[in-house]
Write a protein that holds these residues in place. Structure first.
Motif, PDB file in Angstrom:
ATOM      1  N   PRO A  32       0.810  -1.207   0.000  1.00  0.00           N
ATOM      2  CA  PRO A  32       0.000   0.000   0.000  1.00  0.00           C
ATOM      3  C   PRO A  32       0.850   1.266   0.000  1.00  0.00           C
ATOM      4  O   PRO A  32       2.077   1.195   0.128  1.00  0.00           O
ATOM      5  N   ILE A  33       0.179   2.415  -0.122  1.00  0.00           N
ATOM      6  CA  ILE A  33       0.856   3.710  -0.107  1.00  0.00           C
ATOM      7  C   ILE A  33       0.055   4.694   0.762  1.00  0.00           C
ATOM      8  O   ILE A  33      -1.100   4.421   1.111  1.00  0.00           O
ATOM      9  N   ASP A  34       0.717   5.819   1.068  1.00  0.00           N
ATOM     10  CA  ASP A  34      -0.005   6.935   1.678  1.00  0.00           C
ATOM     11  C   ASP A  34      -0.593   7.764   0.544  1.00  0.00           C
ATOM     12  O   ASP A  34       0.076   8.012  -0.468  1.00  0.00           O
ATOM     13  N   ILE A  35      -1.852   8.157   0.680  1.00  0.00           N
ATOM     14  CA  ILE A  35      -2.499   9.008  -0.328  1.00  0.00           C
ATOM     15  C   ILE A  35      -2.380  10.444   0.166  1.00  0.00           C
ATOM     16  O   ILE A  35      -2.988  10.820   1.175  1.00  0.00           O
ATOM     17  N   SER A  36      -1.543  11.234  -0.528  1.00  0.00           N
ATOM     18  CA  SER A  36      -1.357  12.631  -0.133  1.00  0.00           C
ATOM     19  C   SER A  36      -2.414  13.471  -0.840  1.00  0.00           C
ATOM     20  O   SER A  36      -2.476  13.500  -2.083  1.00  0.00           O
ATOM     21  N   LEU A  37      -3.264  14.136  -0.091  1.00  0.00           N
ATOM     22  CA  LEU A  37      -4.356  14.928  -0.683  1.00  0.00           C
ATOM     23  C   LEU A  37      -3.812  15.992  -1.625  1.00  0.00           C
ATOM     24  O   LEU A  37      -4.304  16.173  -2.736  1.00  0.00           O
ATOM     25  N   ARG A  38      -2.734  16.676  -1.180  1.00  0.00           N
ATOM     26  CA  ARG A  38      -2.293  17.790  -2.029  1.00  0.00           C
ATOM     27  C   ARG A  38      -1.583  17.288  -3.289  1.00  0.00           C
ATOM     28  O   ARG A  38      -1.493  18.013  -4.287  1.00  0.00           O
TER      29      ARG A  38
END
Ligand code: OYQ
Ligand code: ZN
Length: 263
Positions: free
Chosen positions: A30-36
């Motif tokens: 998995p990954i981190d979803i960065s909003l910006r």
């Protein structure tokens, strides 16, 4: 939090001492979803699920999680639309969770950890004949990820929770029928992120178009506690290990773009 948890888990559980990194992996999950950093794509359509509860067959504790398995020999339970060009068949759904409500999800949103994450696994039935084939191809799988948060009791989930004691040990299977997985989807189905990734357990193949729903579903503390009563170990093993923290550590984005269906 997540990195501390990851270190702790590597130490604590043999499962995660396997080669965790797919050698040369360019699109691991998995990954981190960065909003910006995510990019709004106006061409992303709402996606359409058509699930037939009659295709629900059994629950299986495979020693990683518990899988609710569907008959995927016909086009009765399908997913299409969204970022997908083809028609995908539902083959199973499962969850990942932590030892407490602080962590447990595989994906995160701006590093926010959820206590658990649901994965609905589908394979490309327009291009391949079997799941086992599709799992090796880059456009072979589509997995819908739904975050779970602690709140009110989820009535639809309770039927599944009540069946879990029957699959407490690894390799146990119990018949489980007439379960409609759409009850586990959030109301707003048109707000999601999508990116090209991989399976998060071996064989870790880079075959997955990930669709992560923005809206989490609510489940009760007691319902999550039943997930944690499952065991990684089979009935024969003398030392029983509770099935918790069955999530993979996050992987490098390696230049990938996460698209959002909403601005
Ligand atoms: C030949 C191999 C075997 C058949 C694989 C069986 C399988 O279903 N694996 C699987 C499915 C989904 C995920 S996830 N966590 O959604 O990325 C991880 C692993
Ligand atoms: Zn999963």
């Amino acid at each position: 939090k997540a990195c501390e948890a990851a270190e702790y888990i590597k130490k604590m559980h043999p499962m995660w001492q396997e080669p965790l990194e797919m050698p040369g992996g360019e699109r691991q999950s998995p990954i981190d979803i960065s909003l910006r950093k995510s990019v709004f794509d106006p061409n992303l359509k709402p996606f359409v699920t058509q699930y037939d509860p009659r295709t629900c067959q059994q629950i299986w504790n495979n020693g990683y999680s518990f899988l609710v398995e569907y008959d995927d020999t016909t086009d009765k339970s399908t997913l299409r639309g969204g970022p997908l060009e083809d028609k995908f068949r539902l083959c199973q759904f499962h969850f990942h969770w932590g030892e407490n409500n602080t962590w447990g999800s595989e994906h995160t949103v701006d590093r926010h950890l959820y206590p658990a994450e649901l994965h609905l696994v589908h394979w490309n039935a327009d291009k391949y004949a079997l799941f086992e084939e599709a799992i090796m191809e880059e456009n072979g799988l589509a997995v819908i990820g739904v975050f779970l948060k602690v709140g009110k009791r989820h009535e639809g989930l309770q039927k599944l929770v009540d069946a879990l004691p029957a699959v407490r040990h690894k390799d146990s299977v119990v018949e489980f029928t007439k379960f409609d997985p759409s009850c586990l989807l959030p109301e707003s189905m048109n707000e999601y992120w999508t990116y090209a990734g991989s399976l998060t357990t071996p064989p870790l193949t880079e075959a997955v178009t990930w669709i992560i729903m923005k809206q989490a579903i609510e489940v009760s503390h007691e319902q999550l506690a039943v997930f944690r009563s499952l065991l990684f170990t089979s009935a024969e093993e003398e030392v029983q290990k509770s099935m918790v923290n069955n999530f993979r550590v996050q992987q490098p984005l390696k230049g990938r773009t996460v698209r959002s269906s909403f601005s």
